[in-house]
Design a protein around this motif. Sequence first.
Motif, PDB file in Angstrom:
ATOM      1  N   GLY B 126       0.837  -1.305  -0.113  1.00 20.10           N
ATOM      2  CA  GLY B 126      -0.009  -0.110   0.023  1.00 20.10           C
ATOM      3  C   GLY B 126       0.855   1.409   0.206  1.00 20.10           C
ATOM      4  N   GLN B 134      -1.823   6.192  -6.601  1.00 15.54           N
ATOM      5  CA  GLN B 134      -3.049   5.555  -6.966  1.00 15.54           C
ATOM      6  C   GLN B 134      -4.011   5.874  -5.851  1.00 15.54           C
ATOM      7  OE1 GLN B 134      -4.499   3.662  -9.296  1.00 15.54           O
ATOM      8  NE2 GLN B 134      -5.961   2.324  -8.439  1.00 15.54           N
ATOM      9  N   GLN B 135      -5.139   6.669  -6.244  1.00 14.10           N
ATOM     10  CA  GLN B 135      -6.208   6.896  -5.178  1.00 14.10           C
ATOM     11  C   GLN B 135      -7.379   5.462  -5.251  1.00 14.10           C
ATOM     12  OE1 GLN B 135      -6.188  10.226  -3.998  1.00 14.10           O
ATOM     13  NE2 GLN B 135      -4.789  10.878  -5.492  1.00 14.10           N
ATOM     14  N   GLY B 136      -6.717   4.909  -4.070  1.00 13.76           N
ATOM     15  CA  GLY B 136      -7.493   3.601  -4.000  1.00 13.76           C
ATOM     16  C   GLY B 136      -8.771   4.050  -3.144  1.00 13.76           C
ATOM     17  N   ILE B 138      -9.983   3.245   0.085  1.00 12.55           N
ATOM     18  CA  ILE B 138      -9.505   2.697   1.185  1.00 12.55           C
ATOM     19  C   ILE B 138     -10.170   1.825   2.194  1.00 12.55           C
ATOM     20  CG2 ILE B 138      -8.401   3.511   3.509  1.00 12.55           C
ATOM     21  CD1 ILE B 138      -7.351   5.967   2.061  1.00 12.55           C
ATOM     22  N   TYR B 141      -9.843  -1.521   0.664  1.00 16.67           N
ATOM     23  CA  TYR B 141      -8.561  -2.174   1.015  1.00 16.67           C
ATOM     24  C   TYR B 141      -8.676  -2.512   2.267  1.00 16.67           C
ATOM     25  CZ  TYR B 141      -3.652  -1.355   1.549  1.00 16.67           C
ATOM     26  OH  TYR B 141      -2.290  -1.416   1.999  1.00 16.67           O
ATOM     27  N   VAL B 145      -8.276  -6.426   3.791  1.00 19.32           N
ATOM     28  CA  VAL B 145      -6.987  -7.124   4.958  1.00 19.32           C
ATOM     29  C   VAL B 145      -7.733  -7.813   6.040  1.00 19.32           C
ATOM     30  CG1 VAL B 145      -5.343  -6.151   6.575  1.00 19.32           C
ATOM     31  CG2 VAL B 145      -5.720  -5.160   4.268  1.00 19.32           C
TER      32      VAL B 145
END
Lengths: 442, 279
Positions: B126, B134-136, B138, B141, B145
């Motif tokens: 990350g 990269q604007q992920g 969040i 993401y 996890v």
Amino acid sequence: MSAEMVHTVSPDGPFTSISLAIESAKNGDIIEVNSGTYNEHVIVDKTLNLVGINQPKIDGGGKGTVVLIKAPDVTFKGFHVSGSGESLSVEDTGIVLDSAQGSIIEDNSLDDVLFGIYLKKSSGTIIRNNNIVGKDLPIAVRGDGIRLWYSSDTKILNNTITRARDLVMWWSGDTLVKGNKIEKGRYGLHYMYSNNNVFEDNLFSENYVGGFLMYSNNIKFQNNIFARNQGPATGYGIGFKDLDDIVAKENLFVDNRIGLYMDNSPHSVDSWNTLEDNVIAFNDIGISFMPSIERNIIVSNSFVDNAEQVEVRGGGTLAGNNWFTNGRGNYWSDYVGYDENNDGIGEIPYKSESLFESLIDSYPNLRVFVFSPVAQAIELASDAFPVIKPEPKVTDNYPLMNYKIPQRYEAEEKGFSYKLFVVSLLMVLIPSISYVFIKRKI
Amino acid sequence: MDTKNILLIMKKEAGESLKNRWFVLYTICFSALALLVLLFSTMGGDIAGYSGFGRTAASLINLVLLFIPLIAIITGGVSISNERENGTLPYLLSHPISKNEIFVGKFLGLLITIWFSILLGFGLAGVGVAIIGQQGDISGYLLTVLLSALLAACFLSIGFLVSVYSGKASKAIGISVFLWLFFIILGDLGIMGTTVAMDLGIKQVFALALLNPTEVFKVASVLVLSPRFEILGPVGVYAIRTFGQQGVFYLLFSILIFWTLIPLGYGYLVFTRLRREEK
């Protein structure tokens, strides 16, 4: 006939309502409406030039159709039309044009209306720069943003339609639809028996279906974006049913459930459809075909990271279509060949012959296993034992090595992501610090 | 059970594992792979502002699905069997510590170790992606996890069950690898075969697929990353219509927790009642 007269409407006179001004006007007169709210239903039965100054509001009070135009060559410009009824059966509308050929509807904003702008037998009309927001109703009881009924030669330019049902065109040919934004509706474009139409620079996004076109021919699509049309259940960027002589160039189909859906198109035996230079990216399925569809020329498109690039419903192959012409095919992001002589064209053919894909084409229930290791295992097995390989759905003898994204679609650079950085850094630091802590204790 | 003893065992186990080269290797592999996948997907992952972050993560899922269960089940598999083989288990038991405390402490210690490895791997990847820009999404993401952590717990607990029954580490590893293969590929392959052969309906396929924790993890990840279920075909649509988005989510999480608690609980009962070590 004397020269045209200007009639002024404002809350404090000379005319206090638009209807009164229309009553005393003659064909060709101008009616200027100053800003204010007018609680009335306007019927324009003369050829007039109605101009709103600072967006006067015409409020139908939640009943019936707000503005009805029944004369040809009317200009209706700069109004805020609001508060139609909610009856689908009598089609309560913001602005209806009934036999109003050659009229211009321009710079209006419509909200809280069931139908937005409804053209009945009003050919040669221009609908430009209008902003239409539908009523906040469940999709099944909403009306259409713009509806064309036997209205050919129309121009629909730079309008925005949000939260309506469809943009509908029935028996309305020779129409240009350009620069419109159609979002959060049911069918961005819904369409039958309308030939020789051109669609350019439109955006269809977050609708159930971007566009669905039926029983028509000679349609051109250029530079349109079909994005995030995701159903439920349907979710086509665009769907063609019994459509002949389509030319689709440089369109972007991105993040839909299905980028393009082809059902019996082309329909006539002497007709060919052309799909060229389009970008078909990030869809669950790039192009979905009903079985035994033939005579599509699909060349120079970029198929980028669709979960399934090409689907044939019920299984089978698409050999009757041209996937390459004159030594040029398409770009396929899952192509694994090489380009020895550096001419941008792969030396070995691209074959869409995934065993897992042909399994899910035939047994849709198995789609639940996409993105599982088992899907990859099946591919590996079919590579190792070619005897169980399915017949390729698509064979592209000249696959392109690089994808081509029309320049205006290129994304702006995304900067450093501060939030992601902090979150990720925390994730690294927590175990690291704990490790030091645990180590010291022992 | 004494919490102090459990903590003691836990710390000992975690400390030893963290010093272990295997742990370092796992972490390096995991972060390298995660970073590679994220990067490769980012290169072509953005057209006219429409990005494929959901798909990026979808490709991560596959990687996670192969890697995490393998390390978790093997770590679990050798946990007790190894101590038996080396004869350190009777030595440990000669201390004033009960078997329950050893079992729970060991499980927690190893679980923390694996969770550290997951956090480090995802975190490093990350950080790398954030720097490249990269604007992920969040929350997606982070939920991935969390799901990975649950998946690890599932397979660690299955590994512990294997370990309880195995006298030798080699035997435990053998069984673990077979089980891993079963959960990853063979089981699903069986369901797919049955579906084709017997023409199973939507409900049956849904129920069968959710028996498998790896499949549950995958379905949950897809739900997290792209909340539309059409990508999973008719079965996905059925799931969302029957249970609703929230409902499916709770169902999937409970299945993962169930798969953690049942093998672990069973292993615990068997281990604490075995007389073998006390001879």
